[in-house]
Write an enzyme that holds these catalytic residues in place. Structure first.
Site, short mmCIF file in Angstrom:
data_model
loop_
_atom_site.label_atom_id
_atom_site.label_comp_id
_atom_site.label_asym_id
_atom_site.label_seq_id
_atom_site.Cartn_x
_atom_site.Cartn_y
_atom_site.Cartn_z
N ILE A 37 0.84 -1.21 0.00
CA ILE A 37 0.00 0.00 0.00
C ILE A 37 0.87 1.25 0.00
O ILE A 37 0.63 2.19 -0.79
CB ILE A 37 -0.98 -0.03 1.19
CG1 ILE A 37 -2.00 -1.16 0.99
CG2 ILE A 37 -1.69 1.32 1.35
CD1 ILE A 37 -2.93 -1.42 2.18
N ASP A 93 12.56 3.91 11.03
CA ASP A 93 11.83 2.93 11.85
C ASP A 93 10.78 3.75 12.60
O ASP A 93 11.13 4.59 13.45
CB ASP A 93 12.80 2.24 12.82
CG ASP A 93 12.08 1.27 13.75
OD1 ASP A 93 10.84 1.34 13.87
OD2 ASP A 93 12.77 0.44 14.37
N LYS A 136 -5.52 -1.35 15.44
CA LYS A 136 -6.23 -0.56 14.43
C LYS A 136 -7.41 0.21 15.03
O LYS A 136 -7.73 1.31 14.58
CB LYS A 136 -6.68 -1.45 13.28
CG LYS A 136 -5.51 -2.05 12.48
CD LYS A 136 -4.57 -0.97 11.94
CE LYS A 136 -3.48 -1.52 11.04
NZ LYS A 136 -2.59 -0.48 10.50
N TYR A 178 -3.64 -7.10 16.38
CA TYR A 178 -3.81 -6.25 15.19
C TYR A 178 -5.12 -5.46 15.29
O TYR A 178 -5.15 -4.25 15.04
CB TYR A 178 -3.80 -7.14 13.94
CG TYR A 178 -3.84 -6.38 12.63
CD1 TYR A 178 -2.71 -5.78 12.12
CD2 TYR A 178 -5.03 -6.27 11.91
CE1 TYR A 178 -2.74 -5.09 10.91
CE2 TYR A 178 -5.07 -5.58 10.71
CZ TYR A 178 -3.92 -5.00 10.21
OH TYR A 178 -3.96 -4.30 9.02
N PRO A 210 1.99 -8.72 0.50
CA PRO A 210 2.73 -9.56 1.45
C PRO A 210 2.01 -9.75 2.79
O PRO A 210 2.12 -10.81 3.39
CB PRO A 210 4.04 -8.80 1.66
CG PRO A 210 4.14 -7.82 0.57
CD PRO A 210 2.78 -7.57 0.03
N1 LIG Z 1 -2.73 -5.62 3.30
C1 LIG Z 1 -3.91 -5.62 3.87
O1 LIG Z 1 -4.74 -6.52 3.67
C2 LIG Z 1 -4.30 -4.47 4.77
C3 LIG Z 1 -5.65 -4.34 5.13
C4 LIG Z 1 -6.01 -3.32 5.98
C5 LIG Z 1 -5.04 -2.45 6.47
N2 LIG Z 1 -3.76 -2.60 6.08
C6 LIG Z 1 -2.78 -1.69 6.65
O2 LIG Z 1 -2.19 -0.94 5.61
C7 LIG Z 1 -0.83 -0.65 5.94
C8 LIG Z 1 0.08 -1.11 4.80
O3 LIG Z 1 -0.11 -2.52 4.60
P1 LIG Z 1 0.56 -3.30 3.39
O4 LIG Z 1 -0.43 -4.23 2.85
O5 LIG Z 1 1.24 -2.34 2.48
O6 LIG Z 1 1.65 -4.15 4.20
P2 LIG Z 1 3.11 -4.60 3.71
O7 LIG Z 1 3.49 -5.71 4.63
O8 LIG Z 1 3.14 -4.83 2.25
O9 LIG Z 1 3.99 -3.30 4.03
C9 LIG Z 1 4.21 -2.83 5.31
C10 LIG Z 1 5.51 -2.05 5.30
O10 LIG Z 1 5.74 -1.55 6.64
C11 LIG Z 1 7.13 -1.62 6.87
N3 LIG Z 1 7.42 -1.64 8.30
C12 LIG Z 1 7.22 -2.63 9.19
N4 LIG Z 1 7.68 -2.27 10.40
C13 LIG Z 1 8.17 -1.01 10.26
C14 LIG Z 1 8.78 -0.10 11.15
N5 LIG Z 1 8.99 -0.39 12.45
N6 LIG Z 1 9.16 1.11 10.68
C15 LIG Z 1 8.96 1.41 9.37
N7 LIG Z 1 8.40 0.60 8.47
C16 LIG Z 1 8.01 -0.62 8.93
C17 LIG Z 1 7.58 -2.91 6.18
O11 LIG Z 1 8.97 -2.91 5.94
C18 LIG Z 1 6.73 -2.91 4.92
O12 LIG Z 1 7.41 -2.32 3.84
C19 LIG Z 1 -0.55 -1.34 7.27
O13 LIG Z 1 -0.72 -0.42 8.32
C20 LIG Z 1 -1.62 -2.39 7.34
O14 LIG Z 1 -1.93 -2.76 8.67
C21 LIG Z 1 -3.36 -3.59 5.24
#
Ligand SMILES: NC(=O)c1ccc[n+]([C@@H]2O[C@H](COP(=O)([O-])OP(=O)(O)OC[C@H]3O[C@@H](n4cnc5c(N)ncnc54)[C@H](O)[C@@H]3O)[C@@H](O)[C@H]2O)c1
Length: 241
Positions: A18, A49, A144, A140, A178
């Site tokens: 995202i 971080d 959220k 989680y 991922p």
């Molecule tokens: N993918 C889904 O189904 C989904 C659904 C609802 C909400 N979300 C939320 O959307 C956001 C993005 O999700 P996504 O699908 O891109 O996940 P993703 O796993 O593809 O990406 C998450 C990114 O966060 C980074 N990250 C993790 N820990 C970190 C830290 N301490 N400091 C900085 N960066 C850090 C990772 O390196 C990764 O690049 C998240 O907050 C997730 O909870 C995702």
């Protein structure tokens, strides 16, 4: 397509599905994206971080020096840990709360002064699991729920400024990438779990990162000037029933 011309937008978790899609969409809308993730490198401008307060303070000082202001912040860094209340150990709980909730808090807090210079917008990645429960994602879901309520508090504070700082939470259902792959791979039958996630969604498919990014860009833009303090589901109808 929303217009972000000349707007400077900071994105966390930009190496993810995202966050990466948000960076692309910001640029397509004419904005300047500052892409951050745990490690600098391909497509990532700054290592940040989100749980480390010193890193946020350093980055705020750099943005102040370089741009003198910030127009938008997208807190997209996040992690998930599969586990019910009985199966989640305290270390996993703390890890998830630290990245998802502390990280979002620190971003809103330390970028706020830059955002209020000319008015701005924050978009926090919450989830449908901040709106409805999930037995197997206890930490989680809690994180959220916290992100959604923190966003409302930030929005009410930001509304006191002229021009205002708006803040909204975007609440996607499961999105291709991922995070869903990891959740599914931690179970006995990953394919069955992914299929089940799709069955729970009335539109019968997972979301696409670009669809979430499009909503984020809209919320960052002046077209959304009257939207603040909202939880916006982007969930194929999941929370409609
Ligand atoms: N993918 C889904 O189904 C989904 C659904 C609802 C909400 N979300 C939320 O959307 C956001 C993005 O999700 P996504 O699908 O891109 O996940 P993703 O796993 O593809 O990406 C998450 C990114 O966060 C980074 N990250 C993790 N820990 C970190 C830290 N301490 N400091 C900085 N960066 C850090 C990772 O390196 C990764 O690049 C998240 O907050 C997730 O909870 C995702």
């Amino acid at each position: 397509m929303a217009d972000l011309k000349e707007k400077v937008i900071l994105v966390t978790g930009a190496a993810g599905a995202i966050g990466g899609a948000v960076v692309t969409a910001v640029k397509q809308a004419g904005g300047r994206a500052i892409a951050t993730d745990l490690a600098a490198g391909k497509g990532i401008d700054v290592a940040l971080d989100v749980t480390a307060e010193a890193g946020w303070l350093r980055l705020a000082a750099d943005i102040e020096r370089q741009h003198g202001r910030l127009d938008g912040l997208v807190n997209a860094a996040g992690i998930a840990a599969v586990g019910s209340i009985e199966k989640t150990d305290f270390a996993a709980w703390r890890r998830v709360l630290s990245v998802n909730l502390d990280g979002t808090f620190l971003g809103c807090k330390h970028m706020f002064a830059l955002l209020r210079k000319k008015g701005g917008a924050i978009v926090n990645l919450s989830s449908v699991l901040g709106m409805v429960g999930s037995a197997n994602l206890a930490a989680y879901s809690a994180s959220k729920g916290g992100v959604s309520m923190l966003s409302k508090s930030v929005a009410l504070h930001g509304a006191r400024y002229q021009p205002p700082v708006r803040c909204n939470a975007v609440c996607p259902a499961f999105v291709e990438g991922p995070m869903v792959d990891d959740i599914a791979s931690g179970t006995r039958d990953a394919q069955a779990v992914k299929h089940k996630l799709t069955l729970d969604i009335p539109l019968a498919r997972l979301g696409q990162p670009a669809e979430v990014a499009g909503l984020c860009v809209y919320l960052l833009s002046d077209a959304a000037a009257f939207i603040t303090g909202a939880d916006l589901p982007i969930d194929g109808g999941l929370t409609a029933r």
